[in-house]
Motif scaffolding. Structure first.
Motif, PDB file in Angstrom:
ATOM      1  N   ARG A  28       8.511  -9.639  31.234  1.00  0.00           N
ATOM      2  CA  ARG A  28       8.359  -9.276  32.645  1.00  0.00           C
ATOM      3  C   ARG A  28       6.948  -9.570  33.150  1.00  0.00           C
ATOM      4  O   ARG A  28       6.753  -9.978  34.303  1.00  0.00           O
ATOM      5  N   ALA A  32       5.907 -12.120  36.241  1.00  0.00           N
ATOM      6  CA  ALA A  32       4.991 -11.760  37.334  1.00  0.00           C
ATOM      7  C   ALA A  32       3.854 -12.772  37.455  1.00  0.00           C
ATOM      8  O   ALA A  32       3.489 -13.197  38.568  1.00  0.00           O
ATOM      9  N   THR A  35       5.193 -16.059  38.909  1.00  0.00           N
ATOM     10  CA  THR A  35       5.514 -15.916  40.333  1.00  0.00           C
ATOM     11  C   THR A  35       4.252 -15.959  41.188  1.00  0.00           C
ATOM     12  O   THR A  35       4.221 -16.581  42.249  1.00  0.00           O
ATOM     13  N   ARG A  92       1.600  -2.933  42.119  1.00  0.00           N
ATOM     14  CA  ARG A  92       3.052  -2.912  41.919  1.00  0.00           C
ATOM     15  C   ARG A  92       3.674  -4.203  42.426  1.00  0.00           C
ATOM     16  O   ARG A  92       4.543  -4.795  41.777  1.00  0.00           O
ATOM     17  N   ARG A  93       3.234  -4.671  43.609  1.00  0.00           N
ATOM     18  CA  ARG A  93       3.774  -5.916  44.154  1.00  0.00           C
ATOM     19  C   ARG A  93       3.399  -7.118  43.280  1.00  0.00           C
ATOM     20  O   ARG A  93       4.215  -8.008  43.033  1.00  0.00           O
ATOM     21  N   ALA A  96       5.386  -6.988  39.791  1.00  0.00           N
ATOM     22  CA  ALA A  96       6.855  -6.900  39.772  1.00  0.00           C
ATOM     23  C   ALA A  96       7.421  -8.102  39.020  1.00  0.00           C
ATOM     24  O   ALA A  96       6.933  -9.220  39.196  1.00  0.00           O
ATOM     25  N   PRO A  97       8.381  -7.856  38.114  1.00  0.00           N
ATOM     26  CA  PRO A  97       9.238  -6.679  37.913  1.00  0.00           C
ATOM     27  C   PRO A  97       8.748  -5.712  36.837  1.00  0.00           C
ATOM     28  O   PRO A  97       9.538  -4.912  36.321  1.00  0.00           O
ATOM     29  N   ASP A  99       7.335  -2.452  35.223  1.00  0.00           N
ATOM     30  CA  ASP A  99       7.202  -1.052  35.594  1.00  0.00           C
ATOM     31  C   ASP A  99       5.780  -0.589  35.310  1.00  0.00           C
ATOM     32  O   ASP A  99       5.264  -0.780  34.204  1.00  0.00           O
ATOM     33  N   LEU A 100       5.117   0.034  36.295  1.00  0.00           N
ATOM     34  CA  LEU A 100       3.707   0.395  36.150  1.00  0.00           C
ATOM     35  C   LEU A 100       3.499   1.484  35.102  1.00  0.00           C
ATOM     36  O   LEU A 100       2.493   1.464  34.375  1.00  0.00           O
TER      37      LEU A 100
END
Length: 512
Positions: A28, A32, A35, A92-93, A96-97, A99-100
């Motif tokens: 994940r 991120a 992206t 967080r943005r 993503a995805p 989890d913090l």
């Protein structure tokens, strides 16, 4: 690199909980990063050349300004490269995805009031073929103080230097001894079919595993002292960035201290590494050695080699005086040399140097090759001048030239060989005025590529090399030169052969 005995030494009473950089979490995180465009090229493009250069100098403000409107990429740059606290919503943005809460639990992030900071140093790092991400511990600047004893160093000057000095010819099996955060293994993934990485530090292996999962690189990991995790195995290539800092036998920081006194860590690796190589296999490492009063450094390092069966090339890139050396390594760990701790450490270090007649500390690269040749080649050379080309291709070519000389280095074979001078070799002359005009006082052959080898030659040697055009064998050229200058042929042959051998070894003349 943590290959030594640090786990049994002082400083490990504060070992931290290991981060769990699982396959799911790194998948994940990778999504991120991709992206957002958080890779080597993306960071450079976002910052621009001036801000990127300033960041490399330790000046972050220009990078901070350049990332204000860079969206998720800007958030990641400020978070992981600048060490800034970023608003939770922005993080967080950007991540993503991921989890913090899971990221905090895995040490990727750490809370700072209502904001979040990086808990680990995760940064893009690349070569000519692409970009990776490297996971390491935060340095002293981002921590705001000295690093812990089990600190895992990130991408630094030493690791980059070793990567540039390593041969990249394809191999089946490669060992990264003392992998640290995994930098050498990443580079090895470009040319090695199977990679094994070892370290004594459990934390280093945990972060290296995260590096490899994040980059989807398959590496077999092993934990233990020095070569113990791979006892009984042999490899086509071994790379090693050992804990090469020299001084008293103690461990303050596992990334640099072995617990062995003086330069014994480097000596141990040089002595043991050849037995873990396949026939013809190559080992390459960074090393440090003492310059002691009344002792030649070349004799010292050559004495580390096992008896026979190893070609060895020791390249000295720098020699530091003890006071500069101590101050540099104290600051590297975030210790102020002016503090009480820094003064005490410096005093003990300098006392040890004085007690052991240490006048300087040499640093450089060692290339070893396992060979069944009757007379292995052992060469120690100074390369303290500046040059730009990476040493890796030159180490491979040096070994090729050693092989060629082994087969063709006899007087009979050399005299029968036609030679040429590569286009990258030039003849430089320095002249002074005389009663008859300009008179050459220095003639120097200079190879303009690779490590920039230089050889001073006399007028006769320069004239001989002018004939190296691939048309006539060396014997004919020497004979013609002897007749032209009324010199004894046998004497000229005897003088020419060692010069030609040295020039072949440095790639300054090549067989046609």
């Amino acid at each position: 690199m943590r290959a030594g005995r640090a786990a049994r030494s002082a400083g490990w009473e504060h070992v931290r909980v290991l981060p769990d950089l699982s396959t799911d979490l790194t998948a994940r995180l990778r999504e991120a990063f991709r992206t957002a465009g958080y890779d080597a090229d993306g960071v450079v493009d976002a910052l621009g050349p001036q801000a990127h250069a300033a960041l490399g100098r330790g000046e972050p403000e220009a990078a901070r300004r350049a990332t204000r409107d860079a969206g998720a990429l800007g958030t990641l740059v400020r978070l992981f490269l600048l060490g800034d606290a970023e608003p939770e919503a922005e993080v967080r943005r950007a991540l993503a995805p991921l989890d913090l809460d899971e990221a905090v639990k895995a040490e990727v992030l750490r809370p700072d009031g209502d904001a979040l900071r990086a808990g680990l140093d995760i940064r893009p790092y690349g070569d000519d073929e692409g970009s990776w991400w490297v996971v390491a511990d935060l340095d002293s600047d981002q921590r705001g103080g000295p690093v812990p004893a089990d600190h895992v160093l990130g991408v630094g000057h030493a690791s980059i230097s070793l990567a540039r000095a390593t041969s990249r010819r394809p191999v089946d099996t490669l060992l990264d001894l003392g992998t640290g955060c995994g930098v050498q293994a990443l580079h090895a993934s470009r040319h090695a079919r199977s990679i094994t990485a070892t370290d004594l530090s459990e934390r280093a292996l945990a972060l290296a595993a995260g590096t490899f999962r994040l980059n989807e690189v398959d590496v077999r990991l092993g934990r233990g002292e020095w070569f113990a995790p791979v006892r009984g195995r042999r490899f086509d290539q071994v790379v090693c960035n050992p804990p090469f800092v020299v001084g008293p036998p103690r461990v303050d920081y596992v990334y640099r201290d072995s617990g062995l006194g003086g330069d014994d860590a480097s000596a141990l690796v040089v002595r043991q590494l050849p037995s873990f190589l396949n026939e013809g296999g190559v080992g390459q490492l960074l090393a440090s050695w003492l310059h002691r009063r009344g002792e030649d450094w070349a004799d010292r390092v050559a004495s580390w080699l096992p008896r026979g069966g190893v070609d060895a090339w020791f390249v000295q890139r720098d020699v530091a005086d003890p006071t500069l050396y101590v101050g540099t390594w104290l600051r590297d760990a975030g210790v102020d040399p002016r503090s009480a701790e820094g003064r005490a450490k410096a005093a003990a270090w300098l006392d040890w140097f004085a007690d052991n007649d240490v006048e300087g500390i040499g640093f450089g690269f060692v290339t070893l090759r396992r060979t069944d040749a009757q007379h292995p080649e052992v060469v120690c050379e100074d390369l303290r001048h500046a040059y730009d080309d990476p040493l890796g291709p030159e180490t491979a070519a040096w070994l090729d030239r050693v092989d060629w000389l082994r087969r063709n280095g006899s007087a009979e074979s050399l005299l029968a060989t036609r030679f040429t001078v590569p286009d990258t070799v030039v003849l430089e002359e320095v002249s002074e005025p005389s009663d008859e005009g300009w008179q050459a006082v220095v003639r120097r052959l200079h190879r303009t590529d690779g490590p920039g080898w230089q050889h001073e030659v006399d007028a006769t040697a320069a004239a001989l090399l002018a004939g190296f055009r691939g048309a006539l064998p060396l014997e004919d050229l020497v004979t013609l030169l002897a007749y032209a200058h009324d010199l004894p042929v046998d004497a000229l042959v005897e003088a020419a052969l060692p010069v030609v051998r040295d020039l072949v070894r440095h790639g300054m003349v090549v067989p046609a």
